[in-house]
Write a protein that holds these residues in place. Structure first.
Motif, PDB file in Angstrom:
ATOM      1  N   GLU A 199       0.858  -1.200   0.000  1.00 29.91           N
ATOM      2  CA  GLU A 199       0.000   0.000   0.000  1.00 29.91           C
ATOM      3  C   GLU A 199       0.879   1.230   0.000  1.00 29.91           C
ATOM      4  O   GLU A 199       1.770   1.364   0.836  1.00 29.91           O
ATOM      5  CB  GLU A 199      -0.909   0.018   1.232  1.00 29.91           C
ATOM      6  CG  GLU A 199      -1.858   1.221   1.283  1.00 29.91           C
ATOM      7  CD  GLU A 199      -2.761   1.177   2.518  1.00 29.91           C
ATOM      8  OE1 GLU A 199      -3.669   0.334   2.564  1.00 29.91           O
ATOM      9  OE2 GLU A 199      -2.499   1.984   3.433  1.00 29.91           O
ATOM     10  N   LEU A 200       0.613   2.124  -0.970  1.00 31.72           N
ATOM     11  CA  LEU A 200       1.403   3.342  -1.119  1.00 31.72           C
ATOM     12  C   LEU A 200       0.519   4.579  -0.851  1.00 31.72           C
ATOM     13  O   LEU A 200      -0.661   4.599  -1.218  1.00 31.72           O
ATOM     14  CB  LEU A 200       1.973   3.451  -2.528  1.00 31.72           C
ATOM     15  CG  LEU A 200       2.872   2.302  -3.009  1.00 31.72           C
ATOM     16  CD1 LEU A 200       3.323   2.547  -4.448  1.00 31.72           C
ATOM     17  CD2 LEU A 200       4.075   2.134  -2.090  1.00 31.72           C
ATOM     18  N   LEU A 201       1.092   5.598  -0.233  1.00 33.41           N
ATOM     19  CA  LEU A 201       0.427   6.888  -0.046  1.00 33.41           C
ATOM     20  C   LEU A 201       1.099   7.876  -0.991  1.00 33.41           C
ATOM     21  O   LEU A 201       2.267   8.217  -0.826  1.00 33.41           O
ATOM     22  CB  LEU A 201       0.545   7.364   1.395  1.00 33.41           C
ATOM     23  CG  LEU A 201      -0.050   8.746   1.678  1.00 33.41           C
ATOM     24  CD1 LEU A 201      -1.563   8.755   1.412  1.00 33.41           C
ATOM     25  CD2 LEU A 201       0.226   9.180   3.116  1.00 33.41           C
ATOM     26  N   ILE A 202       0.337   8.316  -1.997  1.00 35.99           N
ATOM     27  CA  ILE A 202       0.865   9.222  -3.010  1.00 35.99           C
ATOM     28  C   ILE A 202       0.324  10.610  -2.749  1.00 35.99           C
ATOM     29  O   ILE A 202      -0.896  10.819  -2.684  1.00 35.99           O
ATOM     30  CB  ILE A 202       0.470   8.756  -4.428  1.00 35.99           C
ATOM     31  CG1 ILE A 202       0.889   7.302  -4.645  1.00 35.99           C
ATOM     32  CG2 ILE A 202       1.053   9.673  -5.486  1.00 35.99           C
ATOM     33  CD1 ILE A 202       0.375   6.708  -5.948  1.00 35.99           C
ATOM     34  N   GLN A 203       1.211  11.576  -2.608  1.00 34.06           N
ATOM     35  CA  GLN A 203       0.819  12.957  -2.391  1.00 34.06           C
ATOM     36  C   GLN A 203       0.972  13.730  -3.698  1.00 34.06           C
ATOM     37  O   GLN A 203       2.031  13.719  -4.319  1.00 34.06           O
ATOM     38  CB  GLN A 203       1.676  13.602  -1.299  1.00 34.06           C
ATOM     39  CG  GLN A 203       1.478  12.951   0.064  1.00 34.06           C
ATOM     40  CD  GLN A 203       2.339  13.587   1.145  1.00 34.06           C
ATOM     41  OE1 GLN A 203       3.222  14.402   0.851  1.00 34.06           O
ATOM     42  NE2 GLN A 203       2.120  13.202   2.399  1.00 34.06           N
ATOM     43  N   LEU A 204      -0.167  14.390  -4.108  1.00 36.17           N
ATOM     44  CA  LEU A 204      -0.221  15.086  -5.390  1.00 36.17           C
ATOM     45  C   LEU A 204      -0.621  16.538  -5.189  1.00 36.17           C
ATOM     46  O   LEU A 204      -1.154  16.935  -4.145  1.00 36.17           O
ATOM     47  CB  LEU A 204      -1.235  14.406  -6.317  1.00 36.17           C
ATOM     48  CG  LEU A 204      -1.021  12.920  -6.610  1.00 36.17           C
ATOM     49  CD1 LEU A 204      -2.245  12.333  -7.305  1.00 36.17           C
ATOM     50  CD2 LEU A 204       0.217  12.733  -7.454  1.00 36.17           C
TER      51      LEU A 204
END
Length: 267
Positions: A199-204
């Motif tokens: 599980e990845l947390l991607i900040q955009l």
């Protein structure tokens, strides 16, 4: 009975006696001139005196007083009686008139009070009906307002649900697009096996630029985790996000959680 009535009869008798005496002397004088022979005539002396009638004793019976009739007094009495009768009649007429006026006034007052009471009752009834109509109108308006509020609430919820479903569909389409691009740039390590997931947390940012990638839940395989992280960093920018609505971006893509769980991996 006055003093005139007491002395009238004696005066009449006295005058009558004097007239008789004068007549007798005159006849005797004429007879002496015709007959030459003197005759000796000795006249009877007629005495006249005033008879004084005293007032009768008041103790005498009342029926004896009926011999004297005073027409003047009777007329005066009749006039007095007529005047008294007229006055009594006028007084009776006045009293009857006053009574009629009082009755008419009382009837008028009663009629006025009756009309006032009818008016008061009519006004009270009109007020009661108006208040009832106002309450019924207020209740109808309240029910209509409640119904309208419920309808608005239902429509609002429906619209929210629709917008949520639409946003969910749009979000899912963007998520699928992001996942497809990441999968295109993903190089699977030889140690990858079916059932692994990271599980990845991607900040955009709204331009689609990737500012950070963090592993929030490891698959237990460091090579598998690093390969997924590198796949996101290679893309660097998701240009498709530039056309996304700001509200949708803030709700779902400012921080995007993405789970790598390839189904086509071998055992």
């Amino acid at each position: 009975m006055n003093w005139r009535s007491l002395y009238t009869l004696p005066v009449i008798i006295s005058v009558g006696l004097h007239l008789i005496l004068v007549l007798a002397v005159t006849i005797g004088w004429e007879s002496s001139t015709i007959d030459p022979k003197p005759r000796v005539f000795k006249p009877n002396v007629v005495q006249a005196k005033l008879v004084e009638l005293k007032a009768k004793d008041t103790a005498e019976p009342a029926q004896k007083k009926t011999n004297v009739i005073d027409l003047t007094k009777k007329r005066e009495l009749e006039q007095q009686k007529a005047a008294a009768a007229k006055k009594a009649k006028e007084e009776a007429a006045r009293k009857a008139r006053v009574q009629r006026e009082k009755k008419a006034k009382a009837e008028a007052e009663a009629e006025r009070k009756r009309k006032l009471e009818e008016q008061r009752q009519a006004e009270a009834e009109a007020k009661r009906r108006a208040e009832k109509a106002a309450r019924e109108k207020a209740e109808r308006e309240r029910q209509e307002r409640i119904a309208q509020e419920r309808l608005d609430e239902a429509m609002r919820k429906e619209e929210q649900q629709h917008q949520a479903e639409l946003a969910e569909a749009q979000s899912q389409s963007y998520v699928n697009m992001i996942a497809a691009r990441i999968e295109q740039n993903w190089s699977r390590p030889p140690s990858a096996r079916r059932g692994m997931q990271v599980e990845l947390l991607i900040q955009l940012v709204p331009t689609g630029q990737v500012v950070n990638v963090t592993i929030t839940k490891s698959s237990g395989n460091a090579a598998f985790d690093r390969s997924a992280e590198q796949a996101v960093r290679r893309i660097d920018r998701f240009t498709e996000l530039k056309n996304m609505q700001p509200e949708l971006f803030e709700q779902n893509f400012r921080q995007l959680r993405l789970v790598f769980n390839p189904k086509d991996l071998r055992l």
